[in-house]
Enzyme design. Structure first.
Site, PDB file in Angstrom:
ATOM      1  N   LYS A  22       0.835  -1.205   0.000  1.00  0.00           N
ATOM      2  CA  LYS A  22       0.000   0.000   0.000  1.00  0.00           C
ATOM      3  C   LYS A  22       0.870   1.256   0.000  1.00  0.00           C
ATOM      4  O   LYS A  22       0.678   2.157  -0.813  1.00  0.00           O
ATOM      5  CB  LYS A  22      -0.894   0.013   1.244  1.00  0.00           C
ATOM      6  N   ASN A  23       1.806   1.324   0.915  1.00  0.00           N
ATOM      7  CA  ASN A  23       2.575   2.563   1.061  1.00  0.00           C
ATOM      8  C   ASN A  23       3.479   2.833  -0.139  1.00  0.00           C
ATOM      9  O   ASN A  23       3.754   3.987  -0.448  1.00  0.00           O
ATOM     10  CB  ASN A  23       3.394   2.542   2.357  1.00  0.00           C
ATOM     11  N   CYS A 118      -4.567   8.910   9.714  1.00  0.00           N
ATOM     12  CA  CYS A 118      -4.679   8.177  10.978  1.00  0.00           C
ATOM     13  C   CYS A 118      -4.463   9.113  12.163  1.00  0.00           C
ATOM     14  O   CYS A 118      -3.618   9.998  12.113  1.00  0.00           O
ATOM     15  CB  CYS A 118      -3.619   7.082  11.054  1.00  0.00           C
ATOM     16  N   ARG A 123       1.698  14.580  13.389  1.00  0.00           N
ATOM     17  CA  ARG A 123       2.066  14.317  11.993  1.00  0.00           C
ATOM     18  C   ARG A 123       2.055  15.553  11.097  1.00  0.00           C
ATOM     19  O   ARG A 123       1.252  15.672  10.166  1.00  0.00           O
ATOM     20  CB  ARG A 123       1.171  13.225  11.397  1.00  0.00           C
ATOM     21  N   ASP A 308       4.822   0.492  12.108  1.00  0.00           N
ATOM     22  CA  ASP A 308       3.575  -0.071  11.583  1.00  0.00           C
ATOM     23  C   ASP A 308       3.365  -1.533  11.989  1.00  0.00           C
ATOM     24  O   ASP A 308       2.331  -2.120  11.645  1.00  0.00           O
ATOM     25  CB  ASP A 308       3.541   0.045  10.045  1.00  0.00           C
ATOM     26  N   ARG A 400      -8.582   0.094   4.680  1.00  0.00           N
ATOM     27  CA  ARG A 400      -7.628   1.022   4.072  1.00  0.00           C
ATOM     28  C   ARG A 400      -6.327   0.302   3.719  1.00  0.00           C
ATOM     29  O   ARG A 400      -5.637   0.708   2.790  1.00  0.00           O
ATOM     30  CB  ARG A 400      -7.290   2.154   5.049  1.00  0.00           C
TER      31      ARG A 400
HETATM   32  C1  UD1 Z   1       4.886   6.651   6.336  1.00  0.00           C
HETATM   33  C2  UD1 Z   1       3.909   5.508   6.196  1.00  0.00           C
HETATM   34  C3  UD1 Z   1       3.350   5.114   7.558  1.00  0.00           C
HETATM   35  C4  UD1 Z   1       4.491   4.829   8.531  1.00  0.00           C
HETATM   36  C5  UD1 Z   1       5.488   5.982   8.549  1.00  0.00           C
HETATM   37  C6  UD1 Z   1       6.718   5.678   9.396  1.00  0.00           C
HETATM   38  C7  UD1 Z   1       2.951   5.930   4.018  1.00  0.00           C
HETATM   39  C8  UD1 Z   1       1.749   6.291   3.218  1.00  0.00           C
HETATM   40  N1  UD1 Z   1       2.801   5.933   5.331  1.00  0.00           N
HETATM   41  O1  UD1 Z   1       4.170   7.766   6.849  1.00  0.00           O
HETATM   42  O2  UD1 Z   1       2.529   3.968   7.401  1.00  0.00           O
HETATM   43  O3  UD1 Z   1       3.957   4.650   9.822  1.00  0.00           O
HETATM   44  O4  UD1 Z   1       5.937   6.273   7.218  1.00  0.00           O
HETATM   45  O5  UD1 Z   1       7.349   4.537   8.931  1.00  0.00           O
HETATM   46  O6  UD1 Z   1       3.979   5.595   3.462  1.00  0.00           O
HETATM   47  N2  UD1 Z   1       7.345  14.287  10.511  1.00  0.00           N
HETATM   48  C9  UD1 Z   1       7.487  15.625  10.764  1.00  0.00           C
HETATM   49  N3  UD1 Z   1       7.337  16.508   9.726  1.00  0.00           N
HETATM   50  C10 UD1 Z   1       7.068  16.094   8.460  1.00  0.00           C
HETATM   51  C11 UD1 Z   1       6.930  14.712   8.207  1.00  0.00           C
HETATM   52  C12 UD1 Z   1       7.075  13.827   9.253  1.00  0.00           C
HETATM   53  O7  UD1 Z   1       7.730  16.028  11.901  1.00  0.00           O
HETATM   54  O8  UD1 Z   1       6.945  16.942   7.564  1.00  0.00           O
HETATM   55  C13 UD1 Z   1       7.501  13.315  11.609  1.00  0.00           C
HETATM   56  C14 UD1 Z   1       6.241  12.513  11.860  1.00  0.00           C
HETATM   57  O9  UD1 Z   1       5.337  13.188  12.705  1.00  0.00           O
HETATM   58  C15 UD1 Z   1       6.804  11.266  12.492  1.00  0.00           C
HETATM   59  C16 UD1 Z   1       8.150  11.094  11.761  1.00  0.00           C
HETATM   60  O10 UD1 Z   1       8.466  12.371  11.223  1.00  0.00           O
HETATM   61  O11 UD1 Z   1       7.050  11.478  13.852  1.00  0.00           O
HETATM   62  C17 UD1 Z   1       8.132  10.068  10.651  1.00  0.00           C
HETATM   63  O12 UD1 Z   1       7.054  10.308   9.785  1.00  0.00           O
HETATM   64  P1  UD1 Z   1       7.108   9.944   8.233  1.00  0.00           P
HETATM   65  O13 UD1 Z   1       8.228   8.994   8.005  1.00  0.00           O
HETATM   66  O14 UD1 Z   1       7.068  11.185   7.445  1.00  0.00           O
HETATM   67  O15 UD1 Z   1       5.746   9.181   8.044  1.00  0.00           O
HETATM   68  P2  UD1 Z   1       4.785   9.206   6.785  1.00  0.00           P
HETATM   69  O16 UD1 Z   1       5.584   9.365   5.546  1.00  0.00           O
HETATM   70  O17 UD1 Z   1       3.682  10.155   7.039  1.00  0.00           O
END
Ligand code: UD1
Length: 424
Positions: A22-23, A118, A123, A308, A400
């Protein structure tokens, strides 16, 4: 609203085919915005999040054809007709932010609503925005939308992520592929989904090196072409189904499974007393007799233990012989499954970013509620091992991210069914 009814106590034996990730697919689909030629994705999973991304891309002017019952997606973007990703779609799925980089790189303009998704912590998307600004984008945040422009093309730059972010790395990888000059991404995410996206972009003509390591170097090109790309195996679905025979006892072969996708998780599973072996077609997981051993888990970016899989691992450890500590280092507030597991007789104490699980000899079925995607499947795993019936409500979270969960598990002998209920 649908719910899932599980009658626990069956050992599981059989084979489960693991779907495409999915991701990965959610990042690959927006890559189609970078080219006026179609991108064909094979091994796509059939999930509601993929349908949400389809709706988002269609709203921007893409034509999306789902062939072979949705296994193959063909995304064509002759032109981006509307550069606004509307709140009504974006709020349903956080990954919608991934259209920002590609639209900006191709047409120098994009308007994207700030995402929902979620409920597992704040986030933010600040890293996506800071990275695109480093490539020369001008950003303006108003009315809940990011208004981004880059009238004279994005420009390559060096950007060091202050924290590792999967999504922000993906957004920048796509944007930098069409930027003028060289981009160096430091402290980049190393997840298999990043490598998969980079491979797809290379097939489209992008010049990328170093994906899978902390430093990715992208030499921007003038244009990208169409391509065909198979979506990588879903390592989170794989890990989830590896836990099924671990928690119930039995032996299940995960078709398409690869140990390198889940190495840190597999190590913990073995430490807990579960056997894992590689087969010609995937991975075989078995647990015969004796109780699970308690183990400690700390989540971390890849190649660490994936956040995850934390909820699902906790379900297993509720039945361990001893006390386990789980520490969540990626998302705050990601223990919403703990009170639900406690309703089934688990002993869990949550304290800040950690949880202490004191193993019990048995769980008892109960009505429980899914709070997010991974939490919901952890309740199903617990239900498979519990005495009596567990009814998991609000399973739209499950849909989802897990394709035909009840079919895949019942094929291995689980007693699990979906109950369709009319809205009250
Ligand atoms: C992706 C995955 C999700 C997984 C996560 C971590 C998808 C669609 N989702 O989410 O299932 O749980 O990676 O492996 O691929 N952060 C910030 N600022 C930002 C972006 C992130 O502070 O602009 C923080 C987040 O709050 C979190 C950390 O960085 O604490 C990691 O998040 P991130 O790796 O970006 O997760 P996603 O890409 O949203």
């Amino acid at each position: 609203m649908d719910s899932i009814l599980v009658r626990g106590g069956q050992r599981l034996n059989g084979r489960i085919a693991i779907s495409g990730a999915k991701n990965a697919c959610l990042a690959l689909m927006p890559a189609a915005l970078l080219s006026d030629e179609p991108l064909t994705l094979t091994n796509a999973p059939r999930l509601s999040d993929i349908r949400t991304m389809t709706a988002l891309l269609e709203s921007l002017g893409c034509e999306v054809a789902a062939l072979q019952q949705g296994r193959v997606l063909v995304v064509g973007t002759e032109a981006i007709r509307d550069h606004t990703a509307d709140y009504e779609i974006v709020r349903r799925m956080r990954a919608s932010i991934l259209v920002l980089g590609p639209m900006l790189a191709r047409d120098g303009q994009a308007v994207v609503s700030l995402p929902g998704g979620c409920a597992i912590g704040a986030r933010p998307v600040d890293l996506h925005l800071a990275g695109l600004e480093a490539l020369g984008a001008k950003l303006d945040l108003r009315d809940g939308y990011v208004h981004a422009t880059a009238p004279r093309r994005l420009r390559g730059a060096t950007f060091a992520f202050p924290t590792v972010s999967v999504g922000a790395t993906e957004n920048l990888l796509m944007a930098a592929s069409l930027a003028k000059g060289t981009t160096v991404l430091k402290n980049a995410a190393r997840e298999p989904e990043i490598v998969d996206l980079a491979q797809c972009l290379r097939r489209m003509g992008a010049q990328i090196e170093g994906d899978g390591t902390e430093t990715i170097v992208i030499d921007g090109v003038e244009r990208l072409r169409g391509a065909t790309h198979p979506v990588v195996t879903d390592r989170i679905e794989l890990g989830t189904y590896m836990l099924a025979p671990a928690i119930t006892g039995g032996e299940v072969e995960l078709i398409g499974g690869r140990r390198d996708l889940v190495a840190a998780f597999a190590d913990r599973l073995e430490a807990a007393g579960v056997e894992i072996s590689e087969t010609a077609e995937g991975l075989k997981v078995s647990r015969q007799n004796g109780r699970i051993r308690a183990v400690d888990v700390v989540t971390a970016p890849f190649p660490g233990f994936p956040t995850d899989l934390q909820a699902q691992m906790m379900a297993l450890l509720t039945l361990a012989d001893g006390v386990s500590h789980l520490e969540e280092r990626i998302f705050e507030n990601r223990f919403m499954h703990a009170p639900e597991l406690s309703r089934m007789g688990a002993k869990i104490e949550v304290h800040g970013g950690g949880a202490t699980v004191t193993g019990v000899e048995r769980l008892k079925g109960a009505p429980v509620m899914a709070t997010d995607l991974r939490a919901s499947v952890s309740l199903i795993l617990a239900g498979l091992a519990a005495e009596g019936e567990t009814r998991v409500a609000r399973v739209y979270h499950l849909d989802r991210g897990y394709e035909r969960v009840e079919e895949k598990l019942s094929a291995c002998g689980a007693s699990i069914e979906r109950i369709h209920e009319r809205a009250a």
